[in-house]
Design an enzyme around this catalytic site. Sequence first.
Site, mmCIF file in Angstrom:
data_model
loop_
_atom_site.group_PDB
_atom_site.id
_atom_site.type_symbol
_atom_site.label_atom_id
_atom_site.label_comp_id
_atom_site.label_asym_id
_atom_site.label_seq_id
_atom_site.Cartn_x
_atom_site.Cartn_y
_atom_site.Cartn_z
ATOM 1 N N GLY A 339 0.835 -1.199 0.000
ATOM 2 C CA GLY A 339 0.000 0.000 0.000
ATOM 3 C C GLY A 339 0.863 1.239 0.000
ATOM 4 O O GLY A 339 1.943 1.254 -0.586
ATOM 5 N N GLU A 340 0.386 2.294 0.636
ATOM 6 C CA GLU A 340 1.074 3.594 0.723
ATOM 7 C C GLU A 340 1.106 4.346 -0.600
ATOM 8 O O GLU A 340 1.407 5.530 -0.624
ATOM 9 C CB GLU A 340 2.517 3.448 1.233
ATOM 10 C CG GLU A 340 2.665 2.854 2.612
ATOM 11 C CD GLU A 340 4.116 2.809 3.077
ATOM 12 O OE1 GLU A 340 4.998 3.378 2.395
ATOM 13 O OE2 GLU A 340 4.376 2.198 4.124
ATOM 14 N N GLY A 341 0.846 3.663 -1.710
ATOM 15 C CA GLY A 341 1.015 4.256 -3.030
ATOM 16 C C GLY A 341 2.259 3.747 -3.726
ATOM 17 O O GLY A 341 2.605 4.224 -4.811
#
Length: 376
Positions: A339-341
């Site tokens: 995640g996080e981008g």
Amino acid sequence: MFDVYYDEITRMTDEDIRNLLSKTLDEIRPTNKLWLEAAKSRTTALAIPPRALGRLHEFSEQLCAVRETLTPRTENRAVVVMAGDHGVAAQGVSAFPQEVTGEMVRNFLAGGASVNALAREAGARVWVVDAGIIPDLGDSRPTEQGGFLALKVARGTADMSNGPAMTLSQARRSVAVGCLVGARIIDGGADVIATGDMGIANTTSSTAVAMALTGRSPDGLVGRGTGLDREGLDRKAEVLHRILECNKPDPKDGWDVLSKVGGLEIGGIAGLVLAGAHRRRPVIIDGLISTAGALVAQALCPSVTDYLFAGHCSQEPAHRIMLEHLGLSPILDLGMRLGEGTGAVLAMGILGAASRLMSEVLTFQEAEVTRGEAVV
């Protein structure tokens, strides 16, 4: 409607929010197919064998349609990490405690997280948005690599295993936050936006959104998130059954789904997608949570998928099913589940290459290269 400064968003009334969202949704249009055809004609004329660079041609043509030009740019890049806490964390659906949400947001702001490192490599600015985490991390402020925006809608969602995650008003406001932040960043010069997330227990919320909007049951959709063991995985599946049975979200109503089983950061990501479509900019979505936001945005406005690129496919079982529902094929498939981008930021380089393919490669005529006959 987009002349609102960041520090004014939290002072908007519910009527302001409804008007903003209504106007945004009304003004989003599908990409112009004439630009797509023009891009395909240009691709056919390039001094290379037909479609020899595979999907890179597809990406470059979609970029042209999104930007309505045969010379699309992707140099000015931004990743927006939406953060929110989830009440359902109390049900033990995550391997990490809820405090980690705020701690990781602090790490983003310090520039020490994975998304920061990958964004530096990609040349992207990192914007971190408090859409609904429990702790207060101070006022909006610039950071070395981007900025922090304190736009808290609420201190996390309610425990959706016992009732709706949030009110309809909160759901709308979370989407409006994403709309306004995305529009501001684009108007500030961003050529492309990647979406990111932070929120302990948000894989549970995202899977619930996937179940509601794709019509699938938890069987085959539930993943380990941040590293659940077998017992934790079974508990998560049981909680998801309760969530859907308790709330009965309407799959034909994106607002109902978001408010009942979504998250404040998921609403924010949906708003980022709407802003990209409204401003005609490509949006690269990340993993499971970002794709849940994209599903909500699609439910509100089906045309947004024209502006979406799937950065990667994560190891979460639901993610591939969600991408198929959106009609998207991932750019990368690296077995990631962070995640996080991070996956979306990694894909920025591929889109950059696609834009240069269209802008810088000469045609047979321009290069004065003899064109051969295609062999079937």
